[in-house]
Scaffold this motif. Structure first.
Motif, PDB file in Angstrom:
ATOM      1  N   LEU A 204       0.842  -1.186   0.000  1.00  0.00           N
ATOM      2  CA  LEU A 204       0.000   0.000   0.000  1.00  0.00           C
ATOM      3  C   LEU A 204       0.883   1.243   0.000  1.00  0.00           C
ATOM      4  O   LEU A 204       1.932   1.270   0.654  1.00  0.00           O
ATOM      5  N   LEU A 205       0.450   2.255  -0.735  1.00  0.00           N
ATOM      6  CA  LEU A 205       1.237   3.481  -0.825  1.00  0.00           C
ATOM      7  C   LEU A 205       1.230   4.233   0.501  1.00  0.00           C
ATOM      8  O   LEU A 205       0.173   4.519   1.060  1.00  0.00           O
ATOM      9  N   ASN A 206       2.425   4.531   0.979  1.00  0.00           N
ATOM     10  CA  ASN A 206       2.588   5.370   2.163  1.00  0.00           C
ATOM     11  C   ASN A 206       3.492   6.528   1.753  1.00  0.00           C
ATOM     12  O   ASN A 206       4.717   6.401   1.715  1.00  0.00           O
ATOM     13  N   ALA A 207       2.871   7.661   1.418  1.00  0.00           N
ATOM     14  CA  ALA A 207       3.625   8.799   0.895  1.00  0.00           C
ATOM     15  C   ALA A 207       4.661   9.297   1.896  1.00  0.00           C
ATOM     16  O   ALA A 207       5.734   9.766   1.509  1.00  0.00           O
ATOM     17  N   ASN A 208       4.366   9.182   3.183  1.00  0.00           N
ATOM     18  CA  ASN A 208       5.303   9.672   4.199  1.00  0.00           C
ATOM     19  C   ASN A 208       6.625   8.905   4.163  1.00  0.00           C
ATOM     20  O   ASN A 208       7.687   9.458   4.433  1.00  0.00           O
ATOM     21  N   SER A 209       6.555   7.624   3.803  1.00  0.00           N
ATOM     22  CA  SER A 209       7.778   6.822   3.779  1.00  0.00           C
ATOM     23  C   SER A 209       8.655   7.158   2.577  1.00  0.00           C
ATOM     24  O   SER A 209       9.820   6.765   2.523  1.00  0.00           O
ATOM     25  N   LEU A 210       8.092   7.884   1.618  1.00  0.00           N
ATOM     26  CA  LEU A 210       8.861   8.279   0.438  1.00  0.00           C
ATOM     27  C   LEU A 210       9.415   9.693   0.564  1.00  0.00           C
ATOM     28  O   LEU A 210      10.189  10.131  -0.280  1.00  0.00           O
ATOM     29  N   ALA A 211       8.998  10.399   1.597  1.00  0.00           N
ATOM     30  CA  ALA A 211       9.420  11.797   1.751  1.00  0.00           C
ATOM     31  C   ALA A 211      10.894  11.887   2.126  1.00  0.00           C
ATOM     32  O   ALA A 211      11.441  11.004   2.769  1.00  0.00           O
TER      33      ALA A 211
END
Length: 211
Positions: A204-211
């Motif tokens: 599942l996409l977790n945008a915070n983990s890509l920041a």
């Protein structure tokens, strides 16, 4: 040549529009498909620096080489051509006169929207489907092996080393295509972003983990 499911739709579009844009990632088989489906059309690649310079400096003279139309490969390099193509297509009664290909969807779609809307059919060509690999007897019964090699025609057809091929593919993509996108400032950061995304495939996409 591996038979492509998109071939039929490409022919249909060429019979209904004066021009067709075949869009897709590099090495997805666009050039091979166009040459196979339209063997009588003159072909030219705008990846060639000399040809690209000629087209940029003299768009009208460049297009005069194609009185019967042709295949213009990687046309996103020369957006100046689209306004001239608009005039040529408006004055022509020939369907499927020009077949355009492009690897940079963002740049090409912007040019099409501005100049060729209503005059062009649009088709996306992705790498091989499972059915295409099966029909060509290139599909491996081991799922893990298919995930490793992927579905790009070159790897499947020529039995290339996927690790080496993809490494060079990403380098080409970042340095030649991403560089042309205006809002991509740092290629290093973008490369890191790709690596982070690759490590999260199937999650599942977790945008915070890509920041």
């Amino acid at each position: 040549m591996i038979a492509r499911e998109a071939a039929k739709e490409l022919q249909i579009l060429a019979k209904n529009f004066k021009s067709v844009a075949l869009i897709g990632p590099r090495q997805s088989g666009k050039t091979t498909l166009c040459k196979a489906q339209f063997p009588d059309k003159k072909y030219i690649s705008l990846e060639n620096p000399d040809i690209r310079l000629f087209a940029k400096q003299d768009p009208r003279g460049f297009l005069d080489q194609f009185p019967e139309g042709g295949i213009l490969d990687e046309i996103q390099h020369i957006p100046e051509l689209f306004s001239y193509l608009q005039q040529i297509l408006d004055e022509s009664e020939t369907e499927g006169k020009f077949i355009l290909t492009g690897s940079n969807n963002f740049l090409l779609q912007e040019s099409i929207t501005q100049s060729l809307a209503g005059r062009i059919g649009y088709l996306q060509l992705l790498p091989l489907t499972i059915n295409e690999k099966k029909e060509a007897k290139l599909f491996n019964s081991e799922i893990d092996q298919n995930l490793l090699t992927g579905f790009f025609p070159s790897i499947a057809d020529k039995k290339l080393d996927p690790a080496r091929w993809y490494s060079n593919y990403i380098k080409t993509y970042v340095e030649r295509d991403v560089r042309q996108i205006k809002n991509i400032v740092s290629l290093t950061s973008f490369t890191k972003f790709l690596q982070l995304c690759a490590g999260r495939v199937g999650q599942l996409l977790n945008a915070n983990s890509l920041a």
